[in-house]
Design a protein around this motif. Structure first.
Motif, PDB file in Angstrom:
ATOM      1  N   TYR B  35       0.981  -1.163   0.146  1.00 48.63           N
ATOM      2  CA  TYR B  35       0.031  -0.041   0.045  1.00 48.63           C
ATOM      3  C   TYR B  35       0.908   1.293  -0.147  1.00 48.63           C
ATOM      4  CZ  TYR B  35      -4.293  -2.727   1.398  1.00 48.63           C
ATOM      5  OH  TYR B  35      -5.367  -3.531   1.531  1.00 48.63           O
ATOM      6  N   GLN B  37       0.592   5.347   1.218  1.00 48.21           N
ATOM      7  CA  GLN B  37      -0.171   6.371   2.008  1.00 48.21           C
ATOM      8  C   GLN B  37       0.183   7.889   1.767  1.00 48.21           C
ATOM      9  OE1 GLN B  37      -0.354   5.924   6.497  1.00 48.21           O
ATOM     10  NE2 GLN B  37      -2.508   6.338   6.270  1.00 48.21           N
ATOM     11  N   MET B  39      -1.377  11.992   2.559  1.00 44.71           N
ATOM     12  CA  MET B  39      -2.384  12.942   2.950  1.00 44.71           C
ATOM     13  C   MET B  39      -3.506  12.905   1.834  1.00 44.71           C
ATOM     14  SD  MET B  39      -1.947  13.723   6.001  1.00 44.71           S
ATOM     15  CE  MET B  39      -2.835  15.118   6.134  1.00 44.71           C
ATOM     16  N   MET B  40      -3.202  13.157   0.602  1.00 51.53           N
ATOM     17  CA  MET B  40      -4.249  13.672  -0.387  1.00 51.53           C
ATOM     18  C   MET B  40      -4.923  12.261  -0.549  1.00 51.53           C
ATOM     19  SD  MET B  40      -4.191  16.726  -1.068  1.00 51.53           S
ATOM     20  CE  MET B  40      -5.041  16.754  -2.583  1.00 51.53           C
ATOM     21  N   ARG B  41      -4.483  11.189  -0.677  1.00 53.10           N
ATOM     22  CA  ARG B  41      -5.079   9.924  -1.432  1.00 53.10           C
ATOM     23  C   ARG B  41      -5.393   8.797  -0.592  1.00 53.10           C
ATOM     24  NH1 ARG B  41      -4.515  10.236  -7.121  1.00 53.10           N
ATOM     25  NH2 ARG B  41      -4.816   7.973  -7.287  1.00 53.10           N
ATOM     26  N   GLY B  42      -4.890   8.987   0.832  1.00 51.73           N
ATOM     27  CA  GLY B  42      -5.234   7.895   1.737  1.00 51.73           C
ATOM     28  C   GLY B  42      -4.283   6.631   1.480  1.00 51.73           C
ATOM     29  N   LEU B  43      -4.739   5.771   1.964  1.00 45.75           N
ATOM     30  CA  LEU B  43      -3.992   4.300   1.888  1.00 45.75           C
ATOM     31  C   LEU B  43      -4.598   3.501   0.688  1.00 45.75           C
ATOM     32  CD1 LEU B  43      -2.317   2.879   3.623  1.00 45.75           C
ATOM     33  CD2 LEU B  43      -3.902   1.711   4.662  1.00 45.75           C
ATOM     34  N   LEU B  45      -4.251   0.697  -2.307  1.00 46.67           N
ATOM     35  CA  LEU B  45      -3.565  -0.643  -2.787  1.00 46.67           C
ATOM     36  C   LEU B  45      -2.845  -0.629  -4.049  1.00 46.67           C
ATOM     37  CD1 LEU B  45      -3.222  -3.673  -2.054  1.00 46.67           C
ATOM     38  CD2 LEU B  45      -5.506  -3.963  -3.320  1.00 46.67           C
ATOM     39  N   PHE B  91       3.681   1.070   2.647  1.00 45.97           N
ATOM     40  CA  PHE B  91       3.548  -0.189   3.673  1.00 45.97           C
ATOM     41  C   PHE B  91       3.411  -1.355   2.905  1.00 45.97           C
ATOM     42  CE2 PHE B  91       2.790   1.888   7.600  1.00 45.97           C
ATOM     43  CZ  PHE B  91       2.193   3.233   7.473  1.00 45.97           C
ATOM     44  N   PHE B 104       0.150  -5.089   9.253  1.00 44.87           N
ATOM     45  CA  PHE B 104       0.887  -4.093   8.676  1.00 44.87           C
ATOM     46  C   PHE B 104       2.329  -3.954   9.373  1.00 44.87           C
ATOM     47  CE2 PHE B 104      -1.716  -1.629   5.640  1.00 44.87           C
ATOM     48  CZ  PHE B 104      -2.912  -2.053   6.139  1.00 44.87           C
ATOM     49  N   ASN B 106       6.003  -1.179   9.691  1.00 45.14           N
ATOM     50  CA  ASN B 106       5.649   0.129  10.162  1.00 45.14           C
ATOM     51  C   ASN B 106       6.228   1.255   8.940  1.00 45.14           C
ATOM     52  OD1 ASN B 106       4.973  -0.109  12.872  1.00 45.14           O
ATOM     53  ND2 ASN B 106       7.181  -0.583  13.435  1.00 45.14           N
TER      54      ASN B 106
END
Lengths: 111, 113
Positions: B35, B37, B39-43, B45, B91, B104, B106
């Motif tokens: 994944y 991550q 701020m704009m698009r989140g998590l 896949l 991640f 997950f 870190n």
């Protein structure tokens, strides 16, 4: 494209207040999970809900899966500063193993 | 159980350089996920494997990204050439079955200048 929309995106409240976070989609999910993430770490599973209408409780946290299995909510009673973090919902549409995450809700609980 | 192990924790590189991120899943887990991550698009896949075989790579942004899983205990995500917009936390996660919880690592914080 399956999308999970979480609301609100940000929430800042005082210790002792209650709050609800929502996770909505137009897709039906076979299961839905809620995760909590702290800075510098990966998300950690809180709960999995599978059956439409299911309610699960984890101490002061209550999770509900919508009857149609398209939405879910997380309710926190009497929030504590230790509840501060990023809350993520994640849905699976089958047992293929693929999990799609919502954008997350950043919660700040002030003492 | 050491959990999912990712390396490095932080990577700073210049635009155009090759970047390789590494992951060791939990022993016995058949599924491995990458994944990204922001701020704009989140998590988001990127790709996931089942029994070392890539199942869905539709989230890989473009040909500059590639992922491999040569055996059950190791996976890499490579970006070549890297660009500033690739800056994010990457991640790796693993799970034992299609419906079990994701575990997950870190993360690797990648900064491309």
């Amino acid at each position: 494209t399956q999308l999970l929309e979480q609301s609100p995106q940000f929430l800042s409240i005082q210790e002792g207040e209650n709050l609800t976070v929502y996770c909505n989609s137009s897709s039906v999910f076979s299961s839905l999970q809620w995760y909590r993430q702290e800075p510098g770490e990966g998300p950690v599973l809180l709960v999995t809900v599978v059956t439409g209408g299911e309610v699960k409780k984890l101490k002061r946290l209550t999770f509900q899966f919508g009857d149609a299995r398209k939405d879910s909510s997380l309710h926190i009673t009497a929030a504590q500063p230790g509840d501060t973090g990023l809350y993520l919902c994640a849905g699976a549409t089958s047992n293929t193993g693929k999990l799609i995450f919502g954008q997350g809700t950043t919660l700040q609980v002030k003492p | 159980d050491a959990g999912v192990i990712q390396s490095p924790r932080h990577e700073v590189t210049e635009m155009g350089q090759e970047v390789t991120l590494r992951c060791k899943p939990i022993s016995g887990h058949d599924y491995l996920f990458w994944y990204r991550q922001t701020m704009m698009r989140g998590l988001e896949l990127l790709i996931y494997f089942n029994n070392n075989v890539p199942i869905d790579d539709s989230g890989m942004p473009e040909d500059r990204f590639s992922a491999k899983m040569p055996n059950a205990s190791f996976s890499t995500l490579k970006i070549q050439p890297s660009e500033p917009r690739d800056s994010a936390v990457y991640f790796c996660a693993s799970r034992s079955s299609g419906s079990s919880p994701l575990h997950f690592g870190n993360g690797t914080r990648l900064t491309v200048t």
